[in-house]
Motif scaffolding. Structure first.
Motif, PDB file in Angstrom:
ATOM      1  N   GLN A 198      -4.783  -0.885 -10.291  1.00 49.67           N
ATOM      2  CA  GLN A 198      -3.192  -1.018 -10.096  1.00 49.67           C
ATOM      3  C   GLN A 198      -2.833  -1.046  -8.255  1.00 49.67           C
ATOM      4  OE1 GLN A 198      -0.369   2.083 -11.569  1.00 49.67           O
ATOM      5  NE2 GLN A 198       0.125   2.399  -9.501  1.00 49.67           N
ATOM      6  N   TYR A 199      -3.757  -0.533  -7.889  1.00 51.28           N
ATOM      7  CA  TYR A 199      -3.529  -0.478  -6.100  1.00 51.28           C
ATOM      8  C   TYR A 199      -3.466  -1.888  -5.732  1.00 51.28           C
ATOM      9  CZ  TYR A 199      -3.583   4.654  -6.745  1.00 51.28           C
ATOM     10  OH  TYR A 199      -3.347   5.988  -7.413  1.00 51.28           O
ATOM     11  N   ASN A 244      -8.644   2.639   3.449  1.00 47.22           N
ATOM     12  CA  ASN A 244      -7.375   2.649   2.812  1.00 47.22           C
ATOM     13  C   ASN A 244      -6.813   1.400   3.496  1.00 47.22           C
ATOM     14  OD1 ASN A 244      -5.443   4.047   1.230  1.00 47.22           O
ATOM     15  ND2 ASN A 244      -4.626   4.910   3.039  1.00 47.22           N
ATOM     16  N   TRP A 296     -10.621  -1.753  -1.463  1.00 49.43           N
ATOM     17  CA  TRP A 296     -10.879  -1.665  -3.013  1.00 49.43           C
ATOM     18  C   TRP A 296     -11.952  -2.581  -3.276  1.00 49.43           C
ATOM     19  CZ3 TRP A 296     -11.027  -4.422  -7.487  1.00 49.43           C
ATOM     20  CH2 TRP A 296     -11.186  -3.712  -8.641  1.00 49.43           C
ATOM     21  N   GLU A 349      -0.277  -4.543  -4.157  1.00 52.17           N
ATOM     22  CA  GLU A 349      -0.576  -4.705  -2.865  1.00 52.17           C
ATOM     23  C   GLU A 349      -0.573  -6.300  -2.653  1.00 52.17           C
ATOM     24  OE1 GLU A 349      -3.334  -0.922  -1.398  1.00 52.17           O
ATOM     25  OE2 GLU A 349      -3.980  -3.090  -1.676  1.00 52.17           O
ATOM     26  N   ASN A 396       2.328   1.971  -3.458  1.00 54.77           N
ATOM     27  CA  ASN A 396       1.487   2.712  -4.238  1.00 54.77           C
ATOM     28  C   ASN A 396       1.575   4.080  -4.278  1.00 54.77           C
ATOM     29  OD1 ASN A 396       0.152   0.748  -5.940  1.00 54.77           O
ATOM     30  ND2 ASN A 396      -1.033   0.124  -4.267  1.00 54.77           N
ATOM     31  N   SER A 439      -3.837  10.882   1.489  1.00 52.61           N
ATOM     32  CA  SER A 439      -4.314  10.576   0.119  1.00 52.61           C
ATOM     33  C   SER A 439      -5.704  11.216  -0.077  1.00 52.61           C
ATOM     34  CB  SER A 439      -4.488   9.315   0.090  1.00 52.61           C
ATOM     35  OG  SER A 439      -3.157   8.566   0.267  1.00 52.61           O
ATOM     36  N   SER A 475       0.859  -1.104   0.091  1.00 55.58           N
ATOM     37  CA  SER A 475       0.023  -0.146   0.151  1.00 55.58           C
ATOM     38  C   SER A 475       0.868   1.160   0.003  1.00 55.58           C
ATOM     39  CB  SER A 475      -0.989  -0.133   1.049  1.00 55.58           C
ATOM     40  OG  SER A 475      -1.732   1.143   1.253  1.00 55.58           O
ATOM     41  N   HIS A 523       3.355   6.648  -7.138  1.00 52.70           N
ATOM     42  CA  HIS A 523       2.403   7.684  -7.704  1.00 52.70           C
ATOM     43  C   HIS A 523       3.323   8.919  -7.106  1.00 52.70           C
ATOM     44  CE1 HIS A 523      -0.865  10.316  -8.593  1.00 52.70           C
ATOM     45  NE2 HIS A 523      -0.736  11.083  -7.347  1.00 52.70           N
TER      46      HIS A 523
END
Length: 290
Positions: A108-109, A85, A91, A113, A30, A71, A27, A34
């Motif tokens: 992608q996230y 989160n 997700w 993970e 990610n 975030s 996590s 970014h």
């Protein structure tokens, strides 16, 4: 010491702990993938302004790093709560959408993970409870971060590749993965091999076939694994890269002039060599000797 003894007696506990930590680190990676390119871009802009003697003052709310600000959704700008989160679970629970504006959240996230957790498990399983496992897991996390950044931006930042070279040499000062002599030669040869390939391609075609970040990444892999693993890493990464590139051109009609990042293939081959390098070498030698 008692905790380490417990982990040694109960391998499942060590593997579970490493997998859980890998999920959490995934996590965070990610965020690194970014934000680090954006941080570098901002720094480059500040440097350019200083060279041009322009004002570099920024408002107080412009602080931007891997921790600050929290975030938030890029569409509605609502901060992501702690409950939204949680790696992978959030997700799935939110069905890949922002809770407030239904903007799609990239797959992608959760994929990174899950990949980080799975690769951390594989390293822990391979090295068991040892200092080698801790170093190898850190190496794995760095490779994941570099792969994600290169896929998104075609950039392999010095902020990761250069420390990774020195960490590999520091690790092997104690002979944890290979001996120091092999590590130093690996770092030197890793950089020089791709630099020579780059120069030969540039002279022959007048084009740049790869970036300097690829040289540094292979140098880092050589520093961690030793020069003996470099032929395998180069062969595997080139083979997989060629297969993927040809597939993209033939199946998806991708323009062959559009560059394909080579870093993920180097990183993947380096990781495979870390885990199964000796088995692959023995298998290959068995075929040759048969």
């Amino acid at each position: 010491m008692e905790f380490i003894d417990l982990l040694s007696r109960e391998p499942w506990l060590f593997l579970s702990l490493c997998t859980f930590v890998g999920l959490l680190v995934g996590s965070f990676l990610n965020v690194v993938i970014h934000r680090l390119p954006l941080m570098l871009e901002r720094q480059w802009q500040r440097d350019c302004k200083e060279l041009l003697s322009q004002s570099t003052e920024e408002p107080d709310d412009s602080k931007f790093n891997l921790i600050t600000p929290r975030s938030r959704c890029p569409q509605c700008q609502v901060m992501v709560s702690a409950g939204d989160n949680i790696p992978v679970i959030s997700w799935i629970w939110l069905r890949g959408k922002c809770r407030h504006c239904d903007t799609r959240i990239s797959i992608q996230y959760p994929l990174f993970e899950i990949m980080c957790a799975a690769m951390t498990f594989a390293v822990a399983f391979n090295f068991s409870v040892s200092f080698e496992a801790i170093w190898a897991i850190a190496f794995t996390w760095a490779l994941i971060a570099l792969s994600g950044i290169d896929l998104n931006t075609k950039l392999l930042p010095d902020d990761i590749t250069l420390p990774l070279i020195w960490l590999g040499l520091a690790c092997n000062m104690f002979g944890l993965i290979t001996d120091l002599h092999s590590a130093v030669l690996g770092a030197m040869a890793g950089y020089l091999i791709l630099w020579l390939v780059y120069q030969a391609f540039r002279i022959t075609t007048g084009k740049e076939g790869m970036g300097y970040g690829d040289f540094k990444l292979l140098a880092a892999i050589g520093a961690w694994l030793g020069w003996q693993h470099l032929p395998m890493v180069i062969l595997l990464s080139s083979l997989i890269g060629a297969i993927v590139g040809i597939t993209l051109i033939i199946v998806m009609g991708r323009d062959r002039n559009i560059p394909i990042p080579f870093g993920p293939y180097l990183a993947g081959a380096g990781w495979v060599s870390l885990i199964w390098g000796h088995q692959i070498s023995e298998f290959y030698q068995g075929i040759i000797g048969a």
